[in-house]
Design a protein around this motif. Structure first.
Motif, PDB file in Angstrom:
ATOM      1  N   HIS A  62       0.014 -32.027 -42.082  1.00 28.41           N
ATOM      2  CA  HIS A  62       0.377 -31.919 -40.665  1.00 28.41           C
ATOM      3  C   HIS A  62      -0.781 -31.311 -39.854  1.00 28.41           C
ATOM      4  O   HIS A  62      -1.150 -31.824 -38.800  1.00 28.41           O
ATOM      5  CB  HIS A  62       1.642 -31.077 -40.510  1.00 28.41           C
ATOM      6  N   ASN A  63      -1.338 -30.220 -40.344  1.00 30.16           N
ATOM      7  CA  ASN A  63      -2.442 -29.571 -39.629  1.00 30.16           C
ATOM      8  C   ASN A  63      -3.677 -30.460 -39.571  1.00 30.16           C
ATOM      9  O   ASN A  63      -4.397 -30.481 -38.571  1.00 30.16           O
ATOM     10  CB  ASN A  63      -2.774 -28.224 -40.261  1.00 30.16           C
ATOM     11  N   SER A  64      -3.916 -31.205 -40.631  1.00 30.45           N
ATOM     12  CA  SER A  64      -5.043 -32.132 -40.662  1.00 30.45           C
ATOM     13  C   SER A  64      -4.864 -33.226 -39.607  1.00 30.45           C
ATOM     14  O   SER A  64      -5.783 -33.532 -38.845  1.00 30.45           O
ATOM     15  CB  SER A  64      -5.156 -32.750 -42.058  1.00 30.45           C
ATOM     16  N   TYR A  65      -3.669 -33.823 -39.561  1.00 30.35           N
ATOM     17  CA  TYR A  65      -3.373 -34.852 -38.563  1.00 30.35           C
ATOM     18  C   TYR A  65      -3.527 -34.298 -37.149  1.00 30.35           C
ATOM     19  O   TYR A  65      -4.095 -34.940 -36.271  1.00 30.35           O
ATOM     20  CB  TYR A  65      -1.950 -35.372 -38.739  1.00 30.35           C
ATOM     21  N   LYS A  66      -2.990 -33.108 -36.938  1.00 30.38           N
ATOM     22  CA  LYS A  66      -3.037 -32.488 -35.617  1.00 30.38           C
ATOM     23  C   LYS A  66      -4.488 -32.250 -35.181  1.00 30.38           C
ATOM     24  O   LYS A  66      -4.859 -32.574 -34.051  1.00 30.38           O
ATOM     25  CB  LYS A  66      -2.269 -31.161 -35.676  1.00 30.38           C
ATOM     26  N   THR A  67      -5.303 -31.733 -36.064  1.00 27.47           N
ATOM     27  CA  THR A  67      -6.713 -31.469 -35.752  1.00 27.47           C
ATOM     28  C   THR A  67      -7.462 -32.764 -35.476  1.00 27.47           C
ATOM     29  O   THR A  67      -8.221 -32.863 -34.502  1.00 27.47           O
ATOM     30  CB  THR A  67      -7.377 -30.705 -36.918  1.00 27.47           C
ATOM     31  N   SER A  69      -6.244 -35.678 -34.542  1.00 27.03           N
ATOM     32  CA  SER A  69      -5.738 -36.306 -33.313  1.00 27.03           C
ATOM     33  C   SER A  69      -6.321 -35.639 -32.084  1.00 27.03           C
ATOM     34  O   SER A  69      -6.743 -36.311 -31.135  1.00 27.03           O
ATOM     35  CB  SER A  69      -4.212 -36.228 -33.264  1.00 27.03           C
ATOM     36  N   LYS A  70      -6.358 -34.321 -32.080  1.00 32.00           N
ATOM     37  CA  LYS A  70      -6.891 -33.583 -30.933  1.00 32.00           C
ATOM     38  C   LYS A  70      -8.391 -33.862 -30.775  1.00 32.00           C
ATOM     39  O   LYS A  70      -8.865 -34.082 -29.650  1.00 32.00           O
ATOM     40  CB  LYS A  70      -6.638 -32.086 -31.096  1.00 32.00           C
ATOM     41  N   ALA A  71      -9.129 -33.889 -31.872  1.00 33.61           N
ATOM     42  CA  ALA A  71     -10.571 -34.172 -31.803  1.00 33.61           C
ATOM     43  C   ALA A  71     -10.813 -35.587 -31.280  1.00 33.61           C
ATOM     44  O   ALA A  71     -11.691 -35.806 -30.432  1.00 33.61           O
ATOM     45  CB  ALA A  71     -11.212 -33.997 -33.179  1.00 33.61           C
ATOM     46  N   TYR A  72     -10.041 -36.553 -31.761  1.00 37.50           N
ATOM     47  CA  TYR A  72     -10.182 -37.944 -31.306  1.00 37.50           C
ATOM     48  C   TYR A  72      -9.890 -38.052 -29.814  1.00 37.50           C
ATOM     49  O   TYR A  72     -10.614 -38.706 -29.071  1.00 37.50           O
ATOM     50  CB  TYR A  72      -9.241 -38.851 -32.102  1.00 37.50           C
ATOM     51  N   GLU A  73      -8.826 -37.379 -29.380  1.00 40.13           N
ATOM     52  CA  GLU A  73      -8.465 -37.415 -27.957  1.00 40.13           C
ATOM     53  C   GLU A  73      -9.594 -36.826 -27.107  1.00 40.13           C
ATOM     54  O   GLU A  73      -9.989 -37.413 -26.093  1.00 40.13           O
ATOM     55  CB  GLU A  73      -7.178 -36.629 -27.716  1.00 40.13           C
ATOM     56  N   ILE A 124      -2.584 -42.083 -37.766  1.00 42.75           N
ATOM     57  CA  ILE A 124      -3.431 -41.980 -38.955  1.00 42.75           C
ATOM     58  C   ILE A 124      -2.662 -42.547 -40.143  1.00 42.75           C
ATOM     59  O   ILE A 124      -1.597 -42.030 -40.500  1.00 42.75           O
ATOM     60  CB  ILE A 124      -3.832 -40.519 -39.223  1.00 42.75           C
ATOM     61  N   PRO A 125      -3.171 -43.598 -40.752  1.00 39.25           N
ATOM     62  CA  PRO A 125      -2.466 -44.194 -41.899  1.00 39.25           C
ATOM     63  C   PRO A 125      -2.419 -43.240 -43.096  1.00 39.25           C
ATOM     64  O   PRO A 125      -3.323 -42.427 -43.292  1.00 39.25           O
ATOM     65  CB  PRO A 125      -3.308 -45.430 -42.251  1.00 39.25           C
ATOM     66  N   GLN A 126      -1.373 -43.348 -43.876  1.00 34.35           N
ATOM     67  CA  GLN A 126      -1.207 -42.534 -45.079  1.00 34.35           C
ATOM     68  C   GLN A 126      -2.411 -42.660 -46.005  1.00 34.35           C
ATOM     69  O   GLN A 126      -2.878 -41.675 -46.562  1.00 34.35           O
ATOM     70  CB  GLN A 126       0.082 -42.974 -45.812  1.00 34.35           C
ATOM     71  N   ASN A 127      -2.924 -43.881 -46.165  1.00 33.05           N
ATOM     72  CA  ASN A 127      -4.078 -44.087 -47.047  1.00 33.05           C
ATOM     73  C   ASN A 127      -5.274 -43.245 -46.618  1.00 33.05           C
ATOM     74  O   ASN A 127      -6.026 -42.746 -47.446  1.00 33.05           O
ATOM     75  CB  ASN A 127      -4.486 -45.563 -47.065  1.00 33.05           C
ATOM     76  N   TYR A 128      -5.460 -43.107 -45.306  1.00 36.47           N
ATOM     77  CA  TYR A 128      -6.587 -42.338 -44.793  1.00 36.47           C
ATOM     78  C   TYR A 128      -6.432 -40.866 -45.157  1.00 36.47           C
ATOM     79  O   TYR A 128      -7.380 -40.224 -45.592  1.00 36.47           O
ATOM     80  CB  TYR A 128      -6.714 -42.509 -43.277  1.00 36.47           C
TER      81      TYR A 128
END
Length: 187
Positions: A62-67, A69-73, A124-128
């Motif tokens: 969850h924290n990885s996805y959140k980080t 996503s925020k960086a991409y944005e 973010i896909p699960q595979n990634y």
């Protein structure tokens, strides 16, 4: 949590991989519990176990996805703030037969950069995530192996509390409040 899809559409899982690592860790924990000396190879395997124990949790995902996503944005919004972006957009629309006025381009740029007017979501896909977790685990375990380890023993049967985060970060000196404490802090 550890299931992913390979190119032919077949689903695979990392359960056997983690089972192998956990089996080796159990043997090493047995040695440590018996006050036996562990080898350099044992230390390496146990470091791999610790790195994945830390990285493979739902909270880390969850924290990885959140980080990410925020960086991409932020990177996406920043891209539209460059002065030359307006001319690139003008060329893009003209090449497609849809020329735009300065006001229209300014409005599009404001839309892209203004968090109150637009929302950027990253799927973010699960595979990634699995790939990132495996890469990070391989990068992290040699660092854990180099740490100064302290193994504590107790005569009481249930004296320690265990968790999915099986190690503590303890600085060997007083740290400046701005320095912080992390996995790569010396000592």
């Amino acid at each position: 949590l550890y299931t992913y899809q390979i190119k032919d559409g077949t689903k695979e899982t990392l359960e056997d991989f983690f089972c192998d690592i956990e089996g080796k860790a159990k043997t090493i924990i047995g040695k440590l519990s018996s006050h036996e000396q562990i080898t350099v190879e044992d230390r390496s395997y146990f470091s791999l176990f610790l790195s994945y124990m830390w990285l493979r949790t739902p909270a880390f995902k969850h924290n990885s996805y959140k980080t990410q996503s925020k960086a991409y944005e932020q990177m996406t919004r920043m891209m539209y703030r460059f002065p030359q972006q307006k001319e690139r957009m003008r060329e893009f629309f003209e090449q497609r037969g849809n020329p735009m006025t300065d006001a229209e381009l300014d409005d599009l740029i404001d839309f892209a950069t203004n968090e109150k007017r637009s929302e950027i979501k990253l799927d973010i896909p699960q595979n990634y995530w699995i790939k990132q977790m495996l890469l990070m685990g391989n990068d992290l375990y040699p660092l854990i192996a180099m740490f100064d380890w302290e193994i504590y023993y107790t005569k009481q049967t249930f004296a320690f509390i265990t968790s999915d985060n099986p190690f503590f970060l303890i600085p060997n000196r007083k740290l400046d409040p701005f320095e912080g404490l992390g996995l790569l802090t010396p000592g």
